[in-house]
Scaffold this motif. Structure first.
Motif, PDB file in Angstrom:
ATOM      1  N   LEU A   1     105.322 -51.009  35.119  1.00  0.00           N
ATOM      2  CA  LEU A   1     105.426 -50.668  36.444  1.00  0.00           C
ATOM      3  C   LEU A   1     104.284 -49.616  36.804  1.00  0.00           C
ATOM      4  O   LEU A   1     104.073 -48.996  35.948  1.00  0.00           O
ATOM      5  N   GLU A   2     103.738 -49.893  38.111  1.00  0.00           N
ATOM      6  CA  GLU A   2     102.591 -48.884  38.484  1.00  0.00           C
ATOM      7  C   GLU A   2     102.830 -48.633  39.594  1.00  0.00           C
ATOM      8  O   GLU A   2     102.690 -49.553  40.986  1.00  0.00           O
ATOM      9  N   GLU A   3     103.174 -47.305  40.322  1.00  0.00           N
ATOM     10  CA  GLU A   3     103.215 -47.129  41.875  1.00  0.00           C
ATOM     11  C   GLU A   3     101.740 -47.196  42.484  1.00  0.00           C
ATOM     12  O   GLU A   3     101.121 -46.306  42.005  1.00  0.00           O
TER      13      GLU A   3
ATOM     14  N   GLU B   1     115.784 -43.520  43.942  1.00  0.00           N
ATOM     15  CA  GLU B   1     115.677 -44.198  42.789  1.00  0.00           C
ATOM     16  C   GLU B   1     116.457 -45.555  42.730  1.00  0.00           C
ATOM     17  O   GLU B   1     115.995 -46.432  42.154  1.00  0.00           O
TER      18      GLU B   1
ATOM     19  N   ILE C   1     114.374 -48.251  44.395  1.00  0.00           N
ATOM     20  CA  ILE C   1     113.458 -48.649  43.554  1.00  0.00           C
ATOM     21  C   ILE C   1     113.994 -49.650  42.438  1.00  0.00           C
ATOM     22  O   ILE C   1     113.475 -50.637  42.281  1.00  0.00           O
ATOM     23  N   THR C   2     115.132 -49.247  41.876  1.00  0.00           N
ATOM     24  CA  THR C   2     115.760 -50.021  40.816  1.00  0.00           C
ATOM     25  C   THR C   2     116.124 -51.397  41.332  1.00  0.00           C
ATOM     26  O   THR C   2     115.962 -52.393  40.993  1.00  0.00           O
TER      27      THR C   2
ATOM     28  N   LEU D   1     115.304 -51.008  33.760  1.00  0.00           N
ATOM     29  CA  LEU D   1     115.404 -49.877  34.753  1.00  0.00           C
ATOM     30  C   LEU D   1     116.814 -49.792  35.156  1.00  0.00           C
ATOM     31  O   LEU D   1     117.150 -48.492  35.795  1.00  0.00           O
TER      32      LEU D   1
ATOM     33  N   TRP E   1     111.778 -42.524  49.386  1.00  0.00           N
ATOM     34  CA  TRP E   1     112.440 -43.707  48.591  1.00  0.00           C
ATOM     35  C   TRP E   1     113.374 -43.150  47.411  1.00  0.00           C
ATOM     36  O   TRP E   1     113.083 -42.171  46.575  1.00  0.00           O
TER      37      TRP E   1
ATOM     38  N   THR F   1     102.447 -57.923  42.626  1.00  0.00           N
ATOM     39  CA  THR F   1     102.655 -56.838  43.468  1.00  0.00           C
ATOM     40  C   THR F   1     104.061 -56.937  44.393  1.00  0.00           C
ATOM     41  O   THR F   1     104.367 -57.835  44.984  1.00  0.00           O
TER      42      THR F   1
ATOM     43  N   TYR G   1     104.189 -51.564  44.268  1.00  0.00           N
ATOM     44  CA  TYR G   1     104.273 -51.425  43.145  1.00  0.00           C
ATOM     45  C   TYR G   1     103.527 -52.564  42.411  1.00  0.00           C
ATOM     46  O   TYR G   1     103.429 -53.491  42.970  1.00  0.00           O
TER      47      TYR G   1
ATOM     48  N   ILE H   1     105.898 -55.279  47.418  1.00  0.00           N
ATOM     49  CA  ILE H   1     105.530 -54.338  48.667  1.00  0.00           C
ATOM     50  C   ILE H   1     107.067 -54.500  49.381  1.00  0.00           C
ATOM     51  O   ILE H   1     107.478 -55.416  49.716  1.00  0.00           O
TER      52      ILE H   1
ATOM     53  N   GLN I   1     107.405 -47.103  53.287  1.00  0.00           N
ATOM     54  CA  GLN I   1     106.770 -48.500  52.704  1.00  0.00           C
ATOM     55  C   GLN I   1     106.522 -48.102  51.067  1.00  0.00           C
ATOM     56  O   GLN I   1     105.979 -46.810  50.879  1.00  0.00           O
TER      57      GLN I   1
ATOM     58  N   LEU J   1     108.912 -42.250  37.090  1.00  0.00           N
ATOM     59  CA  LEU J   1     108.529 -43.265  36.523  1.00  0.00           C
ATOM     60  C   LEU J   1     107.923 -42.933  35.106  1.00  0.00           C
ATOM     61  O   LEU J   1     107.966 -43.428  33.929  1.00  0.00           O
TER      62      LEU J   1
ATOM     63  N   ASP K   1     101.404 -47.305  45.792  1.00  0.00           N
ATOM     64  CA  ASP K   1     101.213 -46.552  47.029  1.00  0.00           C
ATOM     65  C   ASP K   1     102.703 -46.249  47.724  1.00  0.00           C
ATOM     66  O   ASP K   1     103.520 -47.181  47.381  1.00  0.00           O
ATOM     67  N   ARG K   2     103.062 -45.167  48.423  1.00  0.00           N
ATOM     68  CA  ARG K   2     104.375 -44.911  48.725  1.00  0.00           C
ATOM     69  C   ARG K   2     104.207 -43.907  49.935  1.00  0.00           C
ATOM     70  O   ARG K   2     103.393 -43.144  49.804  1.00  0.00           O
ATOM     71  N   TYR K   3     104.971 -44.387  50.997  1.00  0.00           N
ATOM     72  CA  TYR K   3     105.052 -43.112  52.050  1.00  0.00           C
ATOM     73  C   TYR K   3     106.509 -43.121  52.610  1.00  0.00           C
ATOM     74  O   TYR K   3     106.967 -44.543  52.480  1.00  0.00           O
TER      75      TYR K   3
END
Lengths: 189, 266
Positions: free
Chosen positions: B204-206, B215, B218-219, A113, B213, B110, B158, B112, B155, A136, B208-210
């Motif tokens: 990767l699977e998102e 990129e 996340i990387t 990534l 954020w 997971t 993934y 978080i 928050q 993604l 939840d997100r609030y």
């Protein structure tokens, strides 16, 4: 009395619906496995790919364009766990060895990534920005496109050629004068 | 000559009249069709209106919500999914390797992450405009009064699937590393090493997100997770497994290649 009963039912309902894992519990959930394998990687390809998306839809005013550059490392070789001892014939008198190995296959693909860089992004009109989920999804599609292209890249043929050279050198070191290295017929992805 | 010219003019005008008539007919047909369609839509609208009107207030809300939901679903059904354009896969480097992977660690974990982000909300006050007409019409201009700075929790969660591959790099065995005496093979093995820590986009699977954020953030989270997965693999015993499995596999292979005994020197 009735109010108390009603409150009790409400409490039961709240408790029944709130039994999913909390985020704290989720954080500690993990599945771990360790397995044995015998894969001989003989070639590594570095692939560069542009991932681009032009999200233009009729029912929304404006458009969204995004462009990424990405790098992926593909390793291919022979899965020795599929190799059977019956596929080796040794003629000690003539110092000859004939070995038939399984066809080469893609052993791993690594698309970090950190090496997927956003080069360009433009959102116009009433369109939303690309969400992290959408971004993604685009990267996942880029990865899938590379995987689909594996049979056309020539990596499997190169992996076999490299494996052949590896085994020929090794068998020569073992003292065989004549070395014949073959591969089975079908490629496995 | 003049008579001929007249004939031509007559022919031309009759042709033009024909085309005009046809166009007129087509237009009137189109207008009739539009009229009918509008009538149909109108009657459907009237029917829906009457239907909704006859319902109690809660029913009205439910029907209107159902209609709005239906429209959204319809738009979503016809909406094309987000897809990438076809581009070339360019091979930039080819490297010969001799990696004998003998152990693989797989982990599903997971991630978080949360942080407080600063949100600046501008507060405006009403101000009189220099434009007298605007003032007369009661249209007032906004003027920046202050900026309220607040911190909001962001928050992200993934689910990741990571893979760690380890084994022997056989290219590190030099000519002196192989010793053959009769039917005994002695190999000077290098240390086992980790070849790859793999967390691809498809791993990767998102969940939840609030909050906002980027990129890059996340990387960084995924890079951190990769390091954790590597450490988990080491703690789980990937190196030991790679050694035991590797030696076992090599003994069996070299015996197939004509040796009776295989000795490892480290």
């Amino acid at each position: 009395m009735r109010t108390n009963k009603l409150l009790m039912y409400l409490m039961v309902l709240i408790l029944a619906t709130s039994c999913g894992p909390s985020k704290e519990e989720l954080m500690h959930q993990r599945v771990q496995t360790l397995s044995e394998m015998a894969e001989l990687g003989t070639i590594e390809y570095t692939i560069k790919k542009i991932i681009k998306c032009n999200s233009d839809v009729w029912y929304k005013y404006g458009d969204r364009k995004i462009l990424y550059s990405s790098v992926a490392y593909l390793k291919a070789g022979i899965d020795m766990s599929e190799f059977s001892p019956e596929n080796v014939k040794i003629d000690n008198a003539n110092k000859t060895i004939t070995a038939t190995f399984p066809k080469a296959k893609l052993l791993s693909m690594n698309m970090p990534l950190e090496l997927i860089k956003e080069e360009y992004c433009r959102v116009t009109g009433l369109r939303d920005e690309f969400s992290t989920e959408e971004r993604l999804l685009l990267k996942q599609q880029g990865e899938a496109a590379i995987r689909e292209d594996v049979p056309n890249l020539g990596i499997l043929e190169d992996a076999e050629n490299s494996a052949k050279l590896f085994f020929e050198t090794m068998f020569s070191k073992f003292g065989y004068d004549k070395v014949i290295v073959n591969f089975e017929n079908e490629y496995k992805n | 000559m003049s008579i001929k010219t007249d004939n031509n003019t007559e022919n031309k005008s009759s042709k033009e009249t024909g085309i005009f008539d046809k166009t007129k007919k087509a237009v009137s047909l189109l207008v009739k069709m539009i009229d009918k369609l509008a009538g149909m839509i109108g009657s459907i609208g009237k029917f829906i209106g009457k239907f909704i009107g006859a319902l109690p207030s809660l029913g009205k809300i439910l029907v209107v919500s159902a209609l709005a939901g239906g429209m959204t679903l319809l738009v979503k059904a016809f909406a094309s999914p987000l897809t990438i354009d076809k581009t070339e896969n360019v091979v930039s480097e080819i490297k010969r390797i001799s990696e004998f992977t003998t152990a693989c660690f797989y982990e599903e974990k997971t991630l978080i992450e949360s942080h407080y982000q600063i949100v600046e909300t501008p507060v405006y006050k009403k101000a009189e405009s220099d434009n007298k007409v605007m003032n007369l019409l009661g249209i007032q201009q906004k003027q920046l009064d202050s900026v309220v700075v607040d911190s909001v929790l962001a928050q992200i969660a993934y689910i990741t699937h990571g893979k760690v591959r380890a084994g022997y790099n056989l290219s590190r065995i030099n000519d002196d590393g192989l010793l053959i005496k009769g039917d005994t093979l002695t190999i000077n093995l290098p240390d086992v090493e980790i070849f790859d820590i793999i967390v691809n986009p498809s791993d990767l699977e998102e969940f939840d997100r609030y909050g906002e954020w980027t990129e890059d953030e996340i990387t960084v989270i995924v890079s951190k997770a990769k390091e954790e997965i590597k450490q988990d693999a080491i703690d789980f015993g990937i190196m030991e497994k790679a050694v035991s499995s590797g030696k076992e596999k090599m003994v069996s292979l070299f015996k197939t290649f004509g040796f009776n005994e295989v000795v490892f020197v480290e």
